[in-house]
Write a protein that holds these residues in place. Structure first.
Motif, PDB file in Angstrom:
ATOM      1  N   ARG A  17       0.825  -1.236   0.083  1.00 22.24           N
ATOM      2  CA  ARG A  17       0.182   0.105   0.141  1.00 22.24           C
ATOM      3  C   ARG A  17       0.993   1.131   0.014  1.00 22.24           C
ATOM      4  O   ARG A  17       1.889   1.095   0.575  1.00 22.24           O
ATOM      5  N   PRO A  18       0.384   2.415  -0.428  1.00 22.19           N
ATOM      6  CA  PRO A  18      -0.673   2.497  -1.472  1.00 22.19           C
ATOM      7  C   PRO A  18      -0.555   1.686  -2.815  1.00 22.19           C
ATOM      8  O   PRO A  18       0.770   1.507  -3.046  1.00 22.19           O
ATOM      9  N   ALA A  19      -1.656   1.607  -3.528  1.00 23.22           N
ATOM     10  CA  ALA A  19      -1.554   0.650  -4.571  1.00 23.22           C
ATOM     11  C   ALA A  19      -1.174   1.484  -5.740  1.00 23.22           C
ATOM     12  O   ALA A  19      -0.348   0.702  -6.654  1.00 23.22           O
ATOM     13  N   ALA A  20      -1.097   2.830  -5.749  1.00 23.51           N
ATOM     14  CA  ALA A  20      -0.579   3.643  -6.643  1.00 23.51           C
ATOM     15  C   ALA A  20       0.823   4.066  -6.858  1.00 23.51           C
ATOM     16  O   ALA A  20       1.044   5.125  -7.207  1.00 23.51           O
ATOM     17  N   VAL A  21       1.798   3.594  -5.825  1.00 17.64           N
ATOM     18  CA  VAL A  21       2.914   3.784  -5.656  1.00 17.64           C
ATOM     19  C   VAL A  21       3.795   3.978  -7.124  1.00 17.64           C
ATOM     20  O   VAL A  21       3.899   2.920  -7.650  1.00 17.64           O
ATOM     21  N   PRO A  22       4.413   4.834  -7.547  1.00 23.28           N
ATOM     22  CA  PRO A  22       5.331   4.799  -8.706  1.00 23.28           C
ATOM     23  C   PRO A  22       6.597   3.815  -8.241  1.00 23.28           C
ATOM     24  O   PRO A  22       7.011   3.852  -7.357  1.00 23.28           O
ATOM     25  N   LEU A  23       6.854   3.000  -9.348  1.00 22.68           N
ATOM     26  CA  LEU A  23       8.021   2.031  -8.967  1.00 22.68           C
ATOM     27  C   LEU A  23       9.331   2.893  -9.279  1.00 22.68           C
ATOM     28  O   LEU A  23       9.972   2.751 -10.319  1.00 22.68           O
ATOM     29  N   GLN A  24       9.558   3.481  -8.427  1.00 20.19           N
ATOM     30  CA  GLN A  24      10.736   4.311  -8.366  1.00 20.19           C
ATOM     31  C   GLN A  24      11.650   4.246  -7.073  1.00 20.19           C
ATOM     32  O   GLN A  24      11.199   3.968  -5.993  1.00 20.19           O
ATOM     33  N   VAL A  25      13.001   4.351  -7.384  1.00 16.65           N
ATOM     34  CA  VAL A  25      13.847   3.841  -6.182  1.00 16.65           C
ATOM     35  C   VAL A  25      13.540   5.230  -5.308  1.00 16.65           C
ATOM     36  O   VAL A  25      13.330   6.209  -5.390  1.00 16.65           O
ATOM     37  N   GLY A  26      13.687   4.661  -3.817  1.00 26.14           N
ATOM     38  CA  GLY A  26      13.541   5.582  -2.522  1.00 26.14           C
ATOM     39  C   GLY A  26      11.744   5.758  -2.548  1.00 26.14           C
ATOM     40  O   GLY A  26      11.426   6.173  -1.451  1.00 26.14           O
ATOM     41  N   GLN A  27      10.840   5.268  -3.225  1.00 23.73           N
ATOM     42  CA  GLN A  27       9.553   5.292  -2.859  1.00 23.73           C
ATOM     43  C   GLN A  27       9.298   4.582  -1.689  1.00 23.73           C
ATOM     44  O   GLN A  27       9.832   3.336  -1.497  1.00 23.73           O
ATOM     45  N   ARG A  28       8.620   4.938  -0.707  1.00 19.78           N
ATOM     46  CA  ARG A  28       8.137   4.086   0.349  1.00 19.78           C
ATOM     47  C   ARG A  28       6.865   3.491   0.302  1.00 19.78           C
ATOM     48  O   ARG A  28       5.863   3.797  -0.506  1.00 19.78           O
ATOM     49  N   VAL A  29       6.781   1.921   0.343  1.00 13.51           N
ATOM     50  CA  VAL A  29       5.624   1.246   0.431  1.00 13.51           C
ATOM     51  C   VAL A  29       5.571   0.643   1.830  1.00 13.51           C
ATOM     52  O   VAL A  29       6.204   0.588   2.510  1.00 13.51           O
ATOM     53  N   ALA A  30       3.942   0.108   1.948  1.00 16.25           N
ATOM     54  CA  ALA A  30       3.625  -0.473   3.383  1.00 16.25           C
ATOM     55  C   ALA A  30       3.215  -1.827   2.942  1.00 16.25           C
ATOM     56  O   ALA A  30       2.392  -2.007   2.335  1.00 16.25           O
ATOM     57  N   ILE A  31       3.814  -2.902   3.763  1.00 15.98           N
ATOM     58  CA  ILE A  31       3.289  -4.331   3.571  1.00 15.98           C
ATOM     59  C   ILE A  31       2.187  -4.433   4.692  1.00 15.98           C
ATOM     60  O   ILE A  31       2.437  -4.097   5.869  1.00 15.98           O
ATOM     61  N   VAL A  32       0.999  -5.040   4.352  1.00 16.92           N
ATOM     62  CA  VAL A  32      -0.212  -4.947   5.119  1.00 16.92           C
ATOM     63  C   VAL A  32      -0.527  -6.593   5.292  1.00 16.92           C
ATOM     64  O   VAL A  32      -0.498  -7.319   4.124  1.00 16.92           O
ATOM     65  N   ALA A  33      -0.457  -7.029   6.297  1.00 19.60           N
ATOM     66  CA  ALA A  33      -0.800  -8.566   6.674  1.00 19.60           C
ATOM     67  C   ALA A  33      -1.880  -8.689   7.654  1.00 19.60           C
ATOM     68  O   ALA A  33      -1.883  -7.770   8.643  1.00 19.60           O
TER      69      ALA A  33
END
Length: 121
Positions: free
Chosen positions: A2-18
């Motif tokens: 998440r979020p679903a629309a994160v651009p695939l760029q170095v440095g972008q943060r994502v969150a893994i939800v489980a």
């Protein structure tokens, strides 16, 4: 992730939800590299890797890669991961953490197969 629309760029943060045991887990990661050889006439490769951030239960990286051999028309989905436990709880229950990680591969492959069956347009 998440979020679903994160651009695939170095440095972008994502969150893994489980979700486990009725609890939701949210762990932070950062995209550490991307790969795109889609213009290669023989082997098109597209993927990315993320690394864990300090509040993640483990420390490590996961890479997701799709390869298309244009000559044989074969498509391969590959996941490469390495990690070690970061918290006392995850060190104590490392066997369980590894079990969940081993289950993640086949579940991801099944999701990719399902996604490939869904029309894009």
């Amino acid at each position: 992730a998440r979020p679903a629309a994160v651009p695939l760029q170095v440095g972008q943060r994502v969150a893994i939800v489980a979700r486990r045991w009725g609890l939701w887990w949210l762990t932070a990661c950062r995209i550490v590299y991307t790969l795109d050889t889609s213009r290669d006439p023989a082997l098109a490769r597209f993927g990315f890797a993320y690394g864990t951030l300090p509040d993640h239960a483990g420390t490590g990286e996961e890479r997701f890669l799709v390869e298309w051999n244009r000559e044989t028309d074969e498509v391969v989905f590959d996941i490469l991961a390495f990690s070690k436990p970061q918290w006392l709880l995850t060190r104590t229950a490392y066997w369980y953490m590894r079990r969940l990680q081993r289950r993640f591969g086949p579940e991801s492959a099944a999701a990719m197969i399902e996604a490939s069956r869904t029309p894009v347009c």
